[in-house]
Design a protein around this motif. Structure first.
Motif, PDB file in Angstrom:
ATOM      1  N   GLY A 311     -11.387   9.146 -15.316  1.00  0.00           N
ATOM      2  CA  GLY A 311      -9.937   9.066 -15.409  1.00  0.00           C
ATOM      3  C   GLY A 311      -9.306   8.857 -14.052  1.00  0.00           C
ATOM      4  O   GLY A 311      -8.416   8.010 -13.867  1.00  0.00           O
ATOM      5  N   ILE A 312      -9.758   9.622 -13.053  1.00  0.00           N
ATOM      6  CA  ILE A 312      -9.278   9.443 -11.688  1.00  0.00           C
ATOM      7  C   ILE A 312      -9.997   8.283 -11.009  1.00  0.00           C
ATOM      8  O   ILE A 312      -9.385   7.465 -10.318  1.00  0.00           O
ATOM      9  N   GLY A 313     -11.315   8.185 -11.213  1.00  0.00           N
ATOM     10  CA  GLY A 313     -12.105   7.178 -10.503  1.00  0.00           C
ATOM     11  C   GLY A 313     -11.742   5.752 -10.854  1.00  0.00           C
ATOM     12  O   GLY A 313     -11.606   4.899  -9.968  1.00  0.00           O
ATOM     13  N   VAL A 314     -11.575   5.454 -12.157  1.00  0.00           N
ATOM     14  CA  VAL A 314     -11.270   4.081 -12.556  1.00  0.00           C
ATOM     15  C   VAL A 314      -9.915   3.644 -12.023  1.00  0.00           C
ATOM     16  O   VAL A 314      -9.751   2.523 -11.538  1.00  0.00           O
ATOM     17  N   PHE A 315      -8.924   4.528 -12.112  1.00  0.00           N
ATOM     18  CA  PHE A 315      -7.575   4.177 -11.675  1.00  0.00           C
ATOM     19  C   PHE A 315      -7.279   4.670 -10.264  1.00  0.00           C
ATOM     20  O   PHE A 315      -6.112   4.858  -9.900  1.00  0.00           O
ATOM     21  N   LEU A 316      -8.322   4.856  -9.477  1.00  0.00           N
ATOM     22  CA  LEU A 316      -8.119   5.323  -8.112  1.00  0.00           C
ATOM     23  C   LEU A 316      -7.256   4.369  -7.290  1.00  0.00           C
ATOM     24  O   LEU A 316      -6.338   4.812  -6.585  1.00  0.00           O
ATOM     25  N   PRO A 317      -7.484   3.033  -7.356  1.00  0.00           N
ATOM     26  CA  PRO A 317      -6.574   2.144  -6.610  1.00  0.00           C
ATOM     27  C   PRO A 317      -5.124   2.273  -7.065  1.00  0.00           C
ATOM     28  O   PRO A 317      -4.202   2.270  -6.238  1.00  0.00           O
ATOM     29  N   VAL A 318      -4.919   2.392  -8.387  1.00  0.00           N
ATOM     30  CA  VAL A 318      -3.560   2.538  -8.912  1.00  0.00           C
ATOM     31  C   VAL A 318      -2.960   3.867  -8.480  1.00  0.00           C
ATOM     32  O   VAL A 318      -1.782   3.949  -8.095  1.00  0.00           O
ATOM     33  N   LEU A 319      -3.752   4.922  -8.522  1.00  0.00           N
ATOM     34  CA  LEU A 319      -3.262   6.244  -8.136  1.00  0.00           C
ATOM     35  C   LEU A 319      -2.941   6.300  -6.643  1.00  0.00           C
ATOM     36  O   LEU A 319      -1.967   6.939  -6.234  1.00  0.00           O
ATOM     37  N   MET A 321      -1.826   3.858  -4.879  1.00  0.00           N
ATOM     38  CA  MET A 321      -0.529   3.205  -4.719  1.00  0.00           C
ATOM     39  C   MET A 321       0.597   4.094  -5.230  1.00  0.00           C
ATOM     40  O   MET A 321       1.691   4.132  -4.646  1.00  0.00           O
ATOM     41  N   ALA A 322       0.365   4.816  -6.339  1.00  0.00           N
ATOM     42  CA  ALA A 322       1.396   5.699  -6.884  1.00  0.00           C
ATOM     43  C   ALA A 322       1.699   6.849  -5.938  1.00  0.00           C
ATOM     44  O   ALA A 322       2.845   7.304  -5.835  1.00  0.00           O
ATOM     45  N   LEU A 323       0.684   7.342  -5.235  1.00  0.00           N
ATOM     46  CA  LEU A 323       0.880   8.432  -4.286  1.00  0.00           C
ATOM     47  C   LEU A 323       1.442   7.952  -2.952  1.00  0.00           C
ATOM     48  O   LEU A 323       1.824   8.767  -2.102  1.00  0.00           O
ATOM     49  N   GLY A 324       1.466   6.643  -2.749  1.00  0.00           N
ATOM     50  CA  GLY A 324       1.983   6.099  -1.504  1.00  0.00           C
ATOM     51  C   GLY A 324       1.050   6.275  -0.339  1.00  0.00           C
ATOM     52  O   GLY A 324       1.504   6.307   0.821  1.00  0.00           O
ATOM     53  N   LEU A 325      -0.264   6.382  -0.600  1.00  0.00           N
ATOM     54  CA  LEU A 325      -1.213   6.599   0.493  1.00  0.00           C
ATOM     55  C   LEU A 325      -1.575   5.311   1.218  1.00  0.00           C
ATOM     56  O   LEU A 325      -2.057   5.340   2.346  1.00  0.00           O
ATOM     57  N   GLU A 326      -1.373   4.166   0.542  1.00  0.00           N
ATOM     58  CA  GLU A 326      -1.693   2.905   1.210  1.00  0.00           C
ATOM     59  C   GLU A 326      -0.524   2.454   2.064  1.00  0.00           C
ATOM     60  O   GLU A 326       0.639   2.767   1.779  1.00  0.00           O
ATOM     61  N   THR A 327      -0.796   1.723   3.119  1.00  0.00           N
ATOM     62  CA  THR A 327       0.251   1.206   3.990  1.00  0.00           C
ATOM     63  C   THR A 327       1.042   0.141   3.255  1.00  0.00           C
ATOM     64  O   THR A 327       0.461  -0.721   2.585  1.00  0.00           O
ATOM     65  N   ALA A 332       2.061  -8.241  -3.971  1.00  0.00           N
ATOM     66  CA  ALA A 332       1.258  -7.363  -4.821  1.00  0.00           C
ATOM     67  C   ALA A 332      -0.224  -7.447  -4.476  1.00  0.00           C
ATOM     68  O   ALA A 332      -0.916  -6.432  -4.419  1.00  0.00           O
ATOM     69  N   PHE A 333      -0.719  -8.671  -4.211  1.00  0.00           N
ATOM     70  CA  PHE A 333      -2.153  -8.812  -3.962  1.00  0.00           C
ATOM     71  C   PHE A 333      -2.596  -8.122  -2.678  1.00  0.00           C
ATOM     72  O   PHE A 333      -3.622  -7.426  -2.673  1.00  0.00           O
ATOM     73  N   PRO A 334      -1.865  -8.246  -1.565  1.00  0.00           N
ATOM     74  CA  PRO A 334      -2.266  -7.483  -0.370  1.00  0.00           C
ATOM     75  C   PRO A 334      -2.274  -5.976  -0.608  1.00  0.00           C
ATOM     76  O   PRO A 334      -3.121  -5.265  -0.044  1.00  0.00           O
ATOM     77  N   ARG A 335      -1.346  -5.476  -1.420  1.00  0.00           N
ATOM     78  CA  ARG A 335      -1.347  -4.051  -1.723  1.00  0.00           C
ATOM     79  C   ARG A 335      -2.599  -3.664  -2.506  1.00  0.00           C
ATOM     80  O   ARG A 335      -3.189  -2.600  -2.285  1.00  0.00           O
ATOM     81  N   SER A 339      -5.449  -1.058  -1.317  1.00  0.00           N
ATOM     82  CA  SER A 339      -5.841   0.091  -2.139  1.00  0.00           C
ATOM     83  C   SER A 339      -7.340   0.088  -2.410  1.00  0.00           C
ATOM     84  O   SER A 339      -7.968   1.146  -2.495  1.00  0.00           O
ATOM     85  N   VAL A 340      -7.935  -1.104  -2.541  1.00  0.00           N
ATOM     86  CA  VAL A 340      -9.389  -1.200  -2.724  1.00  0.00           C
ATOM     87  C   VAL A 340     -10.106  -0.716  -1.468  1.00  0.00           C
ATOM     88  O   VAL A 340     -11.133  -0.034  -1.543  1.00  0.00           O
ATOM     89  N   GLU A 341      -9.548  -1.051  -0.312  1.00  0.00           N
ATOM     90  CA  GLU A 341     -10.138  -0.578   0.935  1.00  0.00           C
ATOM     91  C   GLU A 341     -10.120   0.946   1.012  1.00  0.00           C
ATOM     92  O   GLU A 341     -11.113   1.588   1.366  1.00  0.00           O
ATOM     93  N   LEU A 342      -8.989   1.555   0.650  1.00  0.00           N
ATOM     94  CA  LEU A 342      -8.897   3.014   0.661  1.00  0.00           C
ATOM     95  C   LEU A 342      -9.795   3.629  -0.404  1.00  0.00           C
ATOM     96  O   LEU A 342     -10.345   4.711  -0.202  1.00  0.00           O
ATOM     97  N   THR A 343      -9.944   2.935  -1.529  1.00  0.00           N
ATOM     98  CA  THR A 343     -10.861   3.413  -2.568  1.00  0.00           C
ATOM     99  C   THR A 343     -12.282   3.495  -2.028  1.00  0.00           C
ATOM    100  O   THR A 343     -13.009   4.461  -2.286  1.00  0.00           O
TER     101      THR A 343
END
Length: 501
Positions: A311-319, A321-327, A332-335, A339-343
């Motif tokens: 549940g957390i792992g699959v949507f980790l990139p989405v989560l 972004m929702a938490l605002g942890l990515e720069t 949309a594609f660069p974001r 998020s994949v890099e942070l994943t």
């Protein structure tokens, strides 16, 4: 056979088998009463040191865990691109439905392949499963659409579900007794390599391509992994313990020699009474009163762990972004790429967690490890929640994520894979492990379906709060049922309740 290694001819002596850990080959062949002796150069598979053959089995069986974790990571990366390019109208429930397709396939495959392997043996399905994944991934690639992706994901999951019910069985039934649980744990820990590898290679490819329309090419990574897995299994043989359990002793002896060397021989299990008369066990038979607690003990915590892992792992990139942890990035594609890099970076925490669990697997009660693992990863999620709600520094949120991943993989993610081979006998092991894995995927399906819906309706606060509640439920069930099903006595659980010996 090399000239220096010869088996002695049976002689009618009165030596007792208990005088030596090396059991006579003829005694293992179903005639222990004749007191036959074994050549001094032969070794017992139950007590022998680790060899290259053991590691060959470990690697070949662990690839299923690597592929399953990699597929889960890939799904979470692909879905945001599908929504951006093909279906911007895709609802949160629709995203969850697409994401959980492979998990439904895993759940079905775990139940069916587990029961089938108990009847027909492991080898046929051990080779068939990667071929199913290969065919399904190629189908999804050439279909190049959401419909083809959904069908492909289901059958990829179906093949991986078979892997989940077979991997621990193959490993636990060929390893020496003292290494058995550790090696089953190592196989599960190898899934971290799948998470890290898939996130890393997807980040590299997406940054190189710079085009989200190439999302379907990422499926070829799954195809390549499945092909490698099949090639590693071409020269395998049937599980010796499965053959022994059905009275096919000569075939078992041959299988042991092919896997472990010409001087290896089956252990004392070959001379135990009752082999060859084993009843076939379907997974439905495990739901009777006498074994229901085993099913609940191995299944419900696995379902709770599945919510956290998938549940957390699959949507980790989405989560992220929702938490605002990515720069923040333009477009949309660069974001998504960020998020994949942070994943990939967050997934690096999975491996140390598994390593810590493996260090404790032979030193601490497995029930306690699973219970405290649930509690501590819930605490890590609580730290992440507090950092998000109270606007603490980003490093505190990252620390919460790291604690969640570390303790989840040191405890429940590892233990739920190790426990089924201990509590189920050989006769019911495939069905029992398959049913437990099916419970796990049922929880994973529920988690993957609910996370995007919860994000839409209550944001990250609702997702994190619900996850904490599920993790604490897993701790409660483990502590409650574990006292009876796998009670703790000293440095390890009671040996008479262990079936992995």
């Amino acid at each position: 056979m090399p000239s220096g290694l010869r088996f002695a001819e049976p002689q009618c002596a009165k030596a007792r088998p208990s005088q030596s850990p090396r059991i006579p080959a003829s005694a293992a062949a179903g005639n222990p009463a004749n007191g036959c002796t074994m050549d001094a150069k032969t070794v017992n598979m139950d007590t022998m040191p680790l060899r290259r053959g053991h590691f060959r089995v470990l690697v070949a069986a662990s690839l299923g865990q690597v592929l399953g974790a990699g597929l889960a990571t890939l799904v979470g990366i692909v879905i945001p691109m599908i929504r951006m390019l093909l279906h911007p109208e895709l609802s949160s429930l629709g995203q969850g439905a697409v994401a959980c397709t492979s998990l439904v396939g895993i759940m079905v495959g775990s139940m069916l392949f587990g029961a089938w392997s108990d009847r027909r043996g492991y080898l046929f399905y051990f080779r068939l499963c990667p071929l199913i994944v290969l065919a399904a991934s190629l189908f999804a690639f050439f279909a190049d659409g959401v419909g083809g992706l959904v069908v492909g994901l289901f059958f990829m999951g179906f093949g991986i579900g078979g892997e989940y019910s077979l991997d621990s069985d193959y490993i636990s039934e060929i390893m020496p007794r003292r290494w058995r649980l550790l090696m089953v744990g190592v196989a599960k820990a190898s899934s971290s390599a799948g998470n890290i590898f898939m996130a890393g290679i997807c980040f590299v490819l997406l940054r190189k391509w710079g085009d989200p329309h190439m999302w379907n090419r990422l499926l070829l990574v799954v195809s390549a992994m499945a092909l490698v897995m099949f090639l590693c299994r071409i020269r395998f043989v049937q599980s010796p313990r499965w053959l022994i359990a059905r009275g096919r002793i000569p075939e078992a002896e041959s299988a042991v020699r092919r896997l472990l060397g010409p001087d290896a021989a089956i252990g004392e299990i070959g001379s135990r009474p009752g082999h060859g008369r084993m009843q076939r066990v379907a997974w439905t038979a495990l739901l009777r009163r006498g074994t229901l607690k085993k099913v609940l003990f191995s299944g419900i915590p696995w379902a709770c762990e599945g919510v956290g892992v998938y549940g957390i792992g699959v949507f980790l990139p989405v989560l992220i972004m929702a938490l605002g942890l990515e720069t923040a990035s333009e477009g949309a594609f660069p974001r998504i790429v960020r998020s994949v890099e942070l994943t990939a970076l967050v997934n690096l925490c999975i491996l140390p967690g598994f390593a810590a669990g493996l260090l404790l697997v032979d030193r601490w009660s497995h029930v306690r490890m699973q219970t405290w693992g649930f509690i501590l990863c819930a605490a890590g999620m609580a730290l992440l929640l507090a950092a998000y709600e109270l606007h603490w520094p980003v490093w505190s949120a990252v620390a919460g994520f790291m604690a969640f991943e570390f303790f989840l993989n040191a405890g429940p993610h590892l233990m739920t894979f190790i426990i089924p081979p201990q509590i189920y006998s050989v006769a019911e092991r495939g069905a029992g492990a398959g049913l437990a894995a099916a419970f796990g995927k049922l929880g994973a399906v529920a988690g993957v379906l609910s996370v995007p819906v919860l994000l839409e309706r209550g944001g990250a606060l609702l997702v994190l709060s619900a996850t904490i509640g599920v993790l604490l439920l897993g701790a409660f069930v483990t502590a409650l049922l574990g006292r009876e099903v796998l009670p703790y006595r000293g440095p390890s659980c009671r040996p008479e309740l262990r079936h992995d010996r």
